[in-house]
Design a protein around this motif. Structure first.
Motif, short mmCIF file in Angstrom:
data_model
loop_
_atom_site.label_atom_id
_atom_site.label_comp_id
_atom_site.label_asym_id
_atom_site.label_seq_id
_atom_site.Cartn_x
_atom_site.Cartn_y
_atom_site.Cartn_z
N ASP A 126 -2.62 -7.02 0.18
CA ASP A 126 -1.79 -6.26 -0.78
C ASP A 126 -2.63 -5.13 -1.37
OD1 ASP A 126 0.08 -8.17 -0.31
OD2 ASP A 126 -0.29 -9.26 -2.17
N LYS A 127 -1.98 -4.01 -1.62
CA LYS A 127 -2.67 -2.89 -2.28
C LYS A 127 -1.85 -2.47 -3.49
CE LYS A 127 -4.73 -1.24 2.02
NZ LYS A 127 -4.68 -0.23 3.08
N VAL A 128 -2.55 -2.21 -4.63
CA VAL A 128 -1.87 -1.78 -5.85
C VAL A 128 -2.61 -0.57 -6.40
CG1 VAL A 128 -1.16 -2.42 -8.17
CG2 VAL A 128 -1.14 -4.14 -6.36
N GLU A 145 2.95 -0.71 -5.70
CA GLU A 145 2.47 -1.86 -4.92
C GLU A 145 2.82 -1.68 -3.45
OE1 GLU A 145 4.63 -5.42 -5.48
OE2 GLU A 145 3.20 -6.68 -4.40
N THR A 146 1.83 -1.89 -2.58
CA THR A 146 2.10 -1.93 -1.13
C THR A 146 1.83 -3.35 -0.67
OG1 THR A 146 1.35 0.36 -0.89
CG2 THR A 146 1.51 -0.95 1.11
N PRO A 147 2.89 -4.16 -0.58
CA PRO A 147 2.66 -5.56 -0.21
C PRO A 147 2.24 -5.72 1.24
CG PRO A 147 5.00 -5.10 -0.43
CD PRO A 147 4.29 -3.85 -0.80
#
Length: 546
Positions: free
Chosen positions: A375-377, A382-384
């Motif tokens: 995951d990226k935040v 948020e990019t799950p």
């Protein structure tokens, strides 16, 4: 042909040397004769050299062979395999002699019937030369069967030795005896490879003994004219599940009328296909292939099926005319509408698209490890990860049921549909996954199988898009007429499954990524719509255009 004569001579010398090693090994175990281990090791070096020489000459012979002399190529390939296995047998002989040093008393081995192994090996070795160069199938089979007898001998002696080991006495000698018998058993594996190489040279295609016997029985059961040696065998495909598919054709026949499709592999899969074909045959005779033969061999089975003349829909799209594609598509639509209507049952069904996808996701990541990210935040954005997206969307998959079930193909790829443009006959093949399910499964597989052809030439892409659009419109109309309001939502789930799982077959990074991103886009569209009426969900049709 000078090479052929030299190969023949070298091969005979190799056989004599290997036989000599076997006989000397027997003398060592018997404690008879004066056999020097150094001599056996020197002979082993000579055998290695002979093997290298024969292989080199075979490759040279293959290099100079014309296309018309394919039999010579098959023979040379067979000789290379046989030579390699003869050299391995000689290695095992030396290994056995070396093992005898571990006996406190070399006569210990005499308590077992090791001579029976040598009788079997010698009998098979006597057949090798003539069977090889005469491409003698029957003697090839006899050589193969020696492996079965050696296996039986090994199992019996292994059981006896294990029983003795439980007493705790003579442990070192008993373990040494096991190693010796294990090498003798492995000589049997080499003989099996030699026999199968002889069969392969005779029929022109690599076949294991089980596959050969299954094919022979199937041809006899189907009452196809001629002995198996009179048929040419052309490998078509070997599936990931281990099923082998080949086209079998009588060399003296008139083409398709004397040809058949031979499938050999796991029994369960082939039984499923046989039962599915029988059901399809009752529903629409002539649509599936006729079954000429079905054989069971332990855990494996084989099917001999009718070979259809015609083109796959994929081939027509790539190489046919617009008019031929239209006729084929019209026939497919008419057939499916008929089948779905006649087999419709008012039982709701869930296709479990995501369950199927999760079973394949590891294979996707093996080919495209870049899809396995955390995951990226960034701030509120948020990019799950793919796992998180699939987990969130799987709840939607579990709640969406088709209002009825129909009999589906189960693997409705465009290359599993054959259309004969001479008589407009339509055929379905590869029917082992047919079952009563949500028809959307076949619709999504069909559409993505057209999309995923990795060609970007504008004319071909337009044809593919037209076929996808036409098929969508047909399925959408069927949904409307049959009161199926969640069709587009379920189709989106199927497209996600097929776009994602199809990436495992695609190594072109850009093309695979385009399918993967379409799957992600569709998941996000479904998640955005969650908690609203699924009857209102609309598939973003632009995702189906490349």
């Amino acid at each position: 042909m000078a090479y052929r004569k030299e190969i023949d001579e070298n091969f005979q010398f190799l056989l004599l040397e290997v036989k000599s090693q076997i006989q000397n090994t027997l003398k060592v175990l018997n404690g008879s004769g004066d056999v020097l281990e150094e001599d056996m090791e020197a002979r082993d070096d000579y055998i290695d050299n002979l093997k290298s020489v024969i292989e080199s000459k075979c490759f040279s012979q293959i290099f100079y062979v014309t296309e018309r002399d394919i039999q010579m190529v098959n023979l040379m390939k067979s000789v290379i395999t046989i030579t390699s296995n003869l050299e391995r047998i000689a290695d095992y002989a030396v290994n056995i002699v070396q093992q005898t040093h571990h006996f406190e008393n070399k006569a210990f081995i005499k308590r077992y019937n090791f001579e029976a192994f040598f009788w079997e090996i010698n009998d098979a070795m006597e057949l090798v030369y003539n069977a090889t160069f005469a491409r003698d199938i029957q003697n090839g089979i006899k050589i193969c069967r020696s492996e079965i007898k050696l296996d039986e001998l090994y199992k019996a002696v292994f059981k006896d030795i294990l029983e003795e080991l439980r007493s705790g006495q003579n442990v070192e000698s008993l373990l040494t005896a096991i190693f010796i018998f294990r090498y003798l058993e492995r000589m049997g594996d080499c003989l099996l490879n030699i026999g199968e190489a002889i069969i392969s040279a005779a029929v022109g295609e690599k076949l294991k003994i089980d596959q050969y016997e299954a094919l022979e029985e199937s041809i006899q059961e189907a009452r196809m004219k001629g002995h198996i040696s009179e048929f040419s065998i052309e490998s078509i495909w070997e599936t990931r599940s281990g099923c082998r598919i080949a086209r079998v054709m009588n060399k003296n026949g008139d083409g398709a009328s004397t040809a058949a499709i031979f499938k050999e592999g796991r029994l369960k899969k082939l039984q499923d296909e046989k039962e599915s074909i029988e059901r399809w045959q009752k529903l629409m005779p002539g649509l599936p292939p006729r079954i000429f033969g079905f054989q069971v061999h332990g855990d494996n089975g084989s099917l001999l099926l009718e070979n259809f003349s015609g083109d796959t829909l994929e081939s027509l799209i790539l190489y046919g005319s617009d008019e031929e594609i239209e006729r084929a598509l019209a026939s497919i639509i008419e057939t499916l509408n008929d089948i779905w209507t006649r087999t419709k049952k008012p039982d709701p069904v869930n296709a479990e698209q995501f369950k199927q996808l999760l079973e394949r996701i590891d294979d996707v990541r093996k080919v495209h490890p870049e899809y396995d990210f955390e995951d990226k935040v960034i701030g509120n954005l948020e990019t799950p990860s793919l796992d998180k997206l699939l987990m969130r969307a799987s709840g939607i998959d579990q709640q969406l049921y088709a209002p009825f079930r129909v009999f589906i193909h189960g693997d409705f790829n465009i290359d599993n549909v054959i259309f004969n443009k001479e008589n407009d006959h339509l055929h379905f093949i590869d029917l082992h996954r047919s079952c009563e399910q949500d028809y959307v499964q076949d619709v999504s597989v069909f559409m993505v199988s057209a999309f995923r052809i990795p060609l970007t030439e504008p004319t071909i892409r337009k044809r593919l898009t037209d076929v996808i659009d036409r098929f969508f419109n047909f399925a959408h109309d069927f949904a409307l007429k049959n009161d199926d309001p969640t069709f587009e939502a379920r189709l989106t789930l199927g497209l996600i499954r097929n776009f994602t799982s199809s990436t495992r077959f695609e190594l072109k990074e850009d093309f695979a990524k385009s399918m993967y991103l379409r799957a992600i886009f569709l998941i996000e569209k479904l998640l955005d719509h969650d908690h609203k009426p699924w009857e209102d969900f609309k598939l973003p049709r632009e995702t189906l255009t490349y």
